[in-house]
Design an enzyme around this catalytic site. Structure first.
Site, PDB file in Angstrom:
ATOM      1  N   ARG A 162      45.068  40.012  37.664  1.00 52.19           N
ATOM      2  CA  ARG A 162      45.108  39.066  38.499  1.00 52.19           C
ATOM      3  C   ARG A 162      43.547  38.459  38.544  1.00 52.19           C
ATOM      4  NH1 ARG A 162      49.653  39.574  38.154  1.00 52.19           N
ATOM      5  NH2 ARG A 162      51.279  39.296  39.870  1.00 52.19           N
ATOM      6  N   SER A 237      52.806  36.418  45.829  1.00 52.78           N
ATOM      7  CA  SER A 237      51.947  37.419  46.459  1.00 52.78           C
ATOM      8  C   SER A 237      50.741  36.775  47.118  1.00 52.78           C
ATOM      9  CB  SER A 237      51.644  38.346  45.598  1.00 52.78           C
ATOM     10  OG  SER A 237      52.728  38.955  44.726  1.00 52.78           O
ATOM     11  N   GLU A 333      45.110  37.318  47.207  1.00 53.67           N
ATOM     12  CA  GLU A 333      45.246  36.863  45.860  1.00 53.67           C
ATOM     13  C   GLU A 333      45.071  35.342  45.958  1.00 53.67           C
ATOM     14  OE1 GLU A 333      48.438  35.574  43.127  1.00 53.67           O
ATOM     15  OE2 GLU A 333      48.821  38.013  43.255  1.00 53.67           O
TER      16      GLU A 333
END
Ligand code: EPU
Length: 337
Positions: A162, A237, A333
């Site tokens: 990520r 997420s 995130e």
């Protein structure tokens, strides 16, 4: 191309947060984008892609530039592979469906990820054992200081979990305008070893899956766990899965023997943040019009009318609680703006 004023961004962010853009313009070509960047009556500019990875906590006192560059083309082909270029404003999932309808393989595990093609390299999106970088060739990005297009190959993007250069040294310096993917035309390299995919294919009665069937399995899994942003505001997420040392993991296991884990390297272990959040008692909790999703604790949701600030406060409470119980810091995130 028309600059509008005091526009609600509600339909431009998947959390469905009703904040206003002081000025707003949607650009459909790179030339339009260049023209807008040269406008000197708007000092501050804010780039908006699919709005699927941001939590807007306040009105944006800037010119919001909505990247709406459309188009998919085949760059080159060999006997076995095809190089497909997609412009930044293409919706990610619609692009994946286009590749599948052409029987081009590689992106099927990343079906139904919200967002646009142009933002996919920024956080190296991934799901069910495949990451963007696995099929990525290069991207073109407008350099905001030279106003020229620069090309980034895979190495230059410095992809990680990520993560990419666009979240680090290159942050805020470029606007990605297109991405090139290398996809298979035959002998597709199916990745079905991720547990949930195998069991879903079994439920579907599929033994030798096609890329479309893998995509169907992924769609079914995602739909059973993840809320559809069109129905319940969310950004997928909210947190990254934390990576801890083997030593810390061994210690945690003494108190939490069922803690799930994935090996990242010899000495590094990834822990599913969803498990930490669920174990801390937050899964399915609602706080008025926002909360933690009932099927996947990693997803924070806006049931309608919540404020970005409420969701940030909830995320901080979760972080603090996780730290208190497990001594693990979990990192957002999603970009908090
Ligand atoms: N788990 C729980 N409770 C939960 C959720 C998860 O205990 O409420 C535990 C379970 O042990 C489960 C494990 O976490 O086996 C893994 O769960 P899942 O397969 O749902 O994956 P994840 O690690 O929670 C990551 C990505 C998702 C991606 C899935 C599938 C991150 C931050 N998230 O989630 O990506 O779809 O894997 O590959 O890496 C996104 O980034 O927006 C996203 C949805």
């Amino acid at each position: 191309m028309r600059v509008q004023h005091n526009i609600s961004l509600k339909k431009y962010n998947t959390f469905g947060l009703d904040v206003a853009a002081k000025h707003f313009v949607s650009v459909a070509t790179v030339d339009q984008l260049l023209d807008v960047l040269k406008l000197d009556n708007y000092q501050d500019k804010f780039i908006l892609g699919g709005g699927s990875n941001m939590l807007l906590t306040k009105d944006i006192d800037a010119l919001v530039i909505h990247i709406n560059l459309k188009g998919i083309s085949i760059e080159k082909e060999t006997d076995t592979h095809v190089y497909v270029k997609a412009n930044a404003g293409e919706n990610w999932h619609e692009f994946v469906l286009w590749t599948l309808n052409n029987n081009f393989g590689g992106l099927e595990n990343m079906s139904l990820i919200p967002g646009n093609v142009g933002t996919s390299p920024i956080q190296n999106i991934g799901a069910y054992g495949v990451e963007l970088k696995d099929n990525f060739v290069s991207c073109e990005a407008l350099n905001l200081s030279t106003l020229k297009l620069d090309s980034f190959n895979k190495e230059a993007c410095e992809f990680g979990y990520r993560n990419s250069i666009f979240k680090n040294q290159a942050k805020g310096k470029y606007i990605i305008t297109s991405v090139v993917f290398k996809l298979t035309k035959k002998k597709h390299n199916l990745q079905t070893n991720y547990g949930a995919i195998q069991s879903q294919l079994e439920i579907m009665g599929v033994v030798h899956p096609t890329i479309k069937e893998v995509s169907k399995a992924v769609i079914a899994i995602r739909q059973s766990k993840l809320p559809n942003p069109k129905e319940i505001g969310n950004s997928g997420s909210f947190f990254k899965n934390p990576i801890i040392s083997l030593e810390e993991f061994e210690k945690l296991k003494e108190n939490f023997p069922t803690i799930p884990s994935y090996k990242v390297s010899g000495k590094k272990i990834k822990i599913p943040a969803g498990w930490l959040i669920e174990t801390a008692g937050f899964k399915g909790k609602t706080f008025g019009n926002y909360g933690v999703h009932k099927n996947q604790a990693l997803v924070l949701v806006n049931y309608g009318g919540a404020k970005g600030e409420d969701i940030v406060n909830l995320s901080k409470l979760i972080q603090k609680t996780i730290y208190r119980i497990f001594k693990i810091s979990i990192e957002a995130e999603v970009n908090i703006i």
